[in-house]
Design a protein around this motif. Structure first.
Motif, mmCIF file in Angstrom:
data_model
loop_
_atom_site.group_PDB
_atom_site.id
_atom_site.type_symbol
_atom_site.label_atom_id
_atom_site.label_comp_id
_atom_site.label_asym_id
_atom_site.label_seq_id
_atom_site.Cartn_x
_atom_site.Cartn_y
_atom_site.Cartn_z
ATOM 1 N N MET A 136 0.824 -1.196 0.000
ATOM 2 C CA MET A 136 0.000 0.000 0.000
ATOM 3 C C MET A 136 0.871 1.264 0.000
ATOM 4 S SD MET A 136 -3.077 1.158 0.115
ATOM 5 C CE MET A 136 -4.084 2.453 0.691
ATOM 6 N N ALA A 137 1.887 1.279 0.845
ATOM 7 C CA ALA A 137 2.755 2.450 0.930
ATOM 8 C C ALA A 137 3.528 2.647 -0.368
ATOM 9 C CB ALA A 137 3.720 2.304 2.102
ATOM 10 N N TYR A 138 3.943 1.537 -1.004
ATOM 11 C CA TYR A 138 4.654 1.620 -2.275
ATOM 12 C C TYR A 138 3.791 2.296 -3.336
ATOM 13 C CZ TYR A 138 6.955 0.198 -6.577
ATOM 14 O OH TYR A 138 7.552 0.211 -7.800
ATOM 15 N N THR A 139 2.515 1.956 -3.376
ATOM 16 C CA THR A 139 1.591 2.550 -4.351
ATOM 17 C C THR A 139 1.447 4.043 -4.124
ATOM 18 O OG1 THR A 139 0.379 0.464 -4.453
ATOM 19 C CG2 THR A 139 -0.741 2.428 -5.288
ATOM 20 N N ILE A 140 1.298 4.450 -2.882
ATOM 21 C CA ILE A 140 1.141 5.871 -2.566
ATOM 22 C C ILE A 140 2.415 6.642 -2.908
ATOM 23 C CG2 ILE A 140 0.820 7.511 -0.667
ATOM 24 C CD1 ILE A 140 -1.063 5.413 0.590
ATOM 25 N N VAL A 141 3.569 6.080 -2.570
ATOM 26 C CA VAL A 141 4.839 6.757 -2.852
ATOM 27 C C VAL A 141 5.057 6.883 -4.358
ATOM 28 C CG1 VAL A 141 7.353 6.535 -2.654
ATOM 29 C CG2 VAL A 141 5.898 6.150 -0.664
ATOM 30 N N THR A 142 4.837 5.812 -5.121
ATOM 31 C CA THR A 142 5.041 5.893 -6.573
ATOM 32 C C THR A 142 4.027 6.824 -7.225
ATOM 33 O OG1 THR A 142 3.727 3.880 -6.880
ATOM 34 C CG2 THR A 142 6.137 3.634 -6.788
ATOM 35 N N CYS A 143 2.813 6.859 -6.726
ATOM 36 C CA CYS A 143 1.807 7.795 -7.251
ATOM 37 C C CYS A 143 2.254 9.231 -6.999
ATOM 38 C CB CYS A 143 0.460 7.519 -6.610
ATOM 39 S SG CYS A 143 -0.834 8.645 -7.153
ATOM 40 N N PHE A 144 2.711 9.509 -5.798
ATOM 41 C CA PHE A 144 3.183 10.850 -5.471
ATOM 42 C C PHE A 144 4.383 11.239 -6.328
ATOM 43 C CE2 PHE A 144 6.028 13.641 -3.088
ATOM 44 C CZ PHE A 144 5.211 14.745 -2.943
ATOM 45 N N LEU A 145 5.325 10.330 -6.494
ATOM 46 C CA LEU A 145 6.502 10.624 -7.309
ATOM 47 C C LEU A 145 6.123 10.878 -8.772
ATOM 48 C CD1 LEU A 145 9.123 8.125 -5.849
ATOM 49 C CD2 LEU A 145 9.030 10.610 -5.574
ATOM 50 N N PHE A 146 5.202 10.094 -9.298
ATOM 51 C CA PHE A 146 4.771 10.304 -10.676
ATOM 52 C C PHE A 146 4.075 11.649 -10.833
ATOM 53 C CE2 PHE A 146 1.616 9.889 -14.071
ATOM 54 C CZ PHE A 146 2.470 9.658 -15.142
ATOM 55 N N MET A 147 3.192 11.999 -9.890
ATOM 56 C CA MET A 147 2.515 13.294 -9.956
ATOM 57 C C MET A 147 3.508 14.443 -9.823
ATOM 58 S SD MET A 147 -1.189 12.769 -8.095
ATOM 59 C CE MET A 147 -0.508 12.471 -6.501
ATOM 60 N N ALA A 148 4.502 14.278 -8.973
ATOM 61 C CA ALA A 148 5.526 15.317 -8.823
ATOM 62 C C ALA A 148 6.321 15.466 -10.119
ATOM 63 C CB ALA A 148 6.447 14.983 -7.652
ATOM 64 N N PHE A 149 6.641 14.354 -10.771
ATOM 65 C CA PHE A 149 7.363 14.418 -12.037
ATOM 66 C C PHE A 149 6.539 15.124 -13.113
ATOM 67 C CE2 PHE A 149 8.063 12.531 -16.242
ATOM 68 C CZ PHE A 149 9.354 13.001 -16.476
ATOM 69 N N VAL A 150 5.256 14.794 -13.211
ATOM 70 C CA VAL A 150 4.387 15.444 -14.201
ATOM 71 C C VAL A 150 4.270 16.933 -13.918
ATOM 72 C CG1 VAL A 150 2.006 15.575 -15.039
ATOM 73 C CG2 VAL A 150 3.100 13.358 -14.787
ATOM 74 N N ALA A 151 4.146 17.310 -12.659
ATOM 75 C CA ALA A 151 4.058 18.734 -12.310
ATOM 76 C C ALA A 151 5.347 19.450 -12.664
ATOM 77 C CB ALA A 151 3.751 18.889 -10.821
ATOM 78 N N TRP A 152 6.497 18.851 -12.346
ATOM 79 C CA TRP A 152 7.787 19.459 -12.662
ATOM 80 C C TRP A 152 7.976 19.594 -14.172
ATOM 81 C CZ3 TRP A 152 11.903 17.137 -15.271
ATOM 82 C CH2 TRP A 152 13.071 17.895 -15.325
ATOM 83 N N TYR A 153 7.660 18.540 -14.919
ATOM 84 C CA TYR A 153 7.819 18.559 -16.368
ATOM 85 C C TYR A 153 6.894 19.593 -17.011
ATOM 86 C CZ TYR A 153 8.225 16.933 -21.167
ATOM 87 O OH TYR A 153 8.432 16.872 -22.506
ATOM 88 N N SER A 154 5.647 19.656 -16.553
ATOM 89 C CA SER A 154 4.693 20.641 -17.086
ATOM 90 C C SER A 154 5.163 22.061 -16.790
ATOM 91 C CB SER A 154 3.311 20.421 -16.485
ATOM 92 O OG SER A 154 2.828 19.150 -16.810
ATOM 93 N N TYR A 155 5.670 22.267 -15.596
ATOM 94 C CA TYR A 155 6.178 23.592 -15.241
ATOM 95 C C TYR A 155 7.343 23.985 -16.143
ATOM 96 C CZ TYR A 155 8.691 27.205 -12.734
ATOM 97 O OH TYR A 155 9.364 28.350 -12.420
ATOM 98 N N ARG A 156 8.275 23.065 -16.360
ATOM 99 C CA ARG A 156 9.440 23.360 -17.194
ATOM 100 C C ARG A 156 9.048 23.651 -18.638
ATOM 101 N NH1 ARG A 156 14.427 24.344 -15.595
ATOM 102 N NH2 ARG A 156 15.255 23.111 -17.290
ATOM 103 N N ARG A 157 8.065 22.931 -19.160
ATOM 104 C CA ARG A 157 7.653 23.110 -20.554
ATOM 105 C C ARG A 157 6.847 24.390 -20.767
ATOM 106 N NH1 ARG A 157 9.206 20.434 -24.935
ATOM 107 N NH2 ARG A 157 7.091 20.428 -25.678
ATOM 108 N N THR A 158 6.099 24.832 -19.782
ATOM 109 C CA THR A 158 5.212 25.985 -19.961
ATOM 110 C C THR A 158 5.709 27.234 -19.242
ATOM 111 O OG1 THR A 158 3.847 25.328 -18.084
ATOM 112 C CG2 THR A 158 3.180 24.524 -20.251
ATOM 113 N N ARG A 159 6.880 27.191 -18.665
ATOM 114 C CA ARG A 159 7.415 28.342 -17.942
ATOM 115 C C ARG A 159 7.574 29.526 -18.898
ATOM 116 N NH1 ARG A 159 12.881 27.105 -15.296
ATOM 117 N NH2 ARG A 159 13.355 26.890 -17.494
ATOM 118 N N ASN A 160 7.071 30.680 -18.488
ATOM 119 C CA ASN A 160 7.146 31.939 -19.250
ATOM 120 C C ASN A 160 6.416 31.899 -20.586
ATOM 121 O OD1 ASN A 160 8.789 33.027 -17.230
ATOM 122 N ND2 ASN A 160 10.629 32.196 -18.189
#
Length: 104
Positions: A1-25
Motif C-alpha cells: 500500500m505504501a509503495y503505491t502511494i509513494v510511486t503515485c506521489f513521485l509520478f505526480m511530482a514528475f508530471v508537475a515538474w515537467y509541465s512547469y518546465r515546458r510551460t514556464r514563461n
C-alpha cells in the motif's frame, strides 16, 4: 500500500515538474491560461464538453437506477446531449467571437 502511494506521489511530482518546465514563461494572460491561446480546434473543445459532462452520477448512479427500476432515467441524458449540442452550435461561437473567457 505504501509503495503505491509513494510511486503515485513521485509520478505526480514528475508530471508537475515537467509541465512547469515546458510551460514556464509561456502563459502571460488569462487567454493563454484558460483558452490555450485560442488555438484549440473544435474537436478538443467538444471533447472537453463531453468529458466534463461525465461524472460519478452517470457511471454509478444512473446505471444503478436503470437496473433497479426501468430505463426512464435515459431521458435525463438525452436532454443533456441536446443542451450540449445547442451550446456548441449557438453559444460557443458567440463566446469565442465576443472574446469571453469561460469554463464549462
Amino acid at each position: 500500500m505504501a509503495y503505491t502511494i509513494v510511486t503515485c506521489f513521485l509520478f505526480m511530482a514528475f508530471v508537475a515538474w515537467y509541465s512547469y518546465r515546458r510551460t514556464r514563461n509561456t502563459i502571460s494572460d488569462s487567454d493563454g491560461y484558460f483558452l490555450a491561446g485560442r488555438g484549440l480546434t473544435g474537436g478538443f473543445i467538444a471533447g472537453s464538453l463531453v468529458l466534463t459532462n461525465l461524472s460519478a452520477e452517470q457511471l454509478v448512479g444512473l446505471n444503478g437506477q436503470a437496473y433497479s427500476s426501468n430505463m426512464s432515467n435515459m431521458a435525463w441524458e438525452v436532454t443533456a446531449g441536446i443542451s450540449v449540442i445547442i451550446l456548441a452550435l449557438v453559444l460557443l461561437p458567440r463566446y469565442i467571437g465576443g472574446a469571453f473567457t469561460t469554463l464549462p
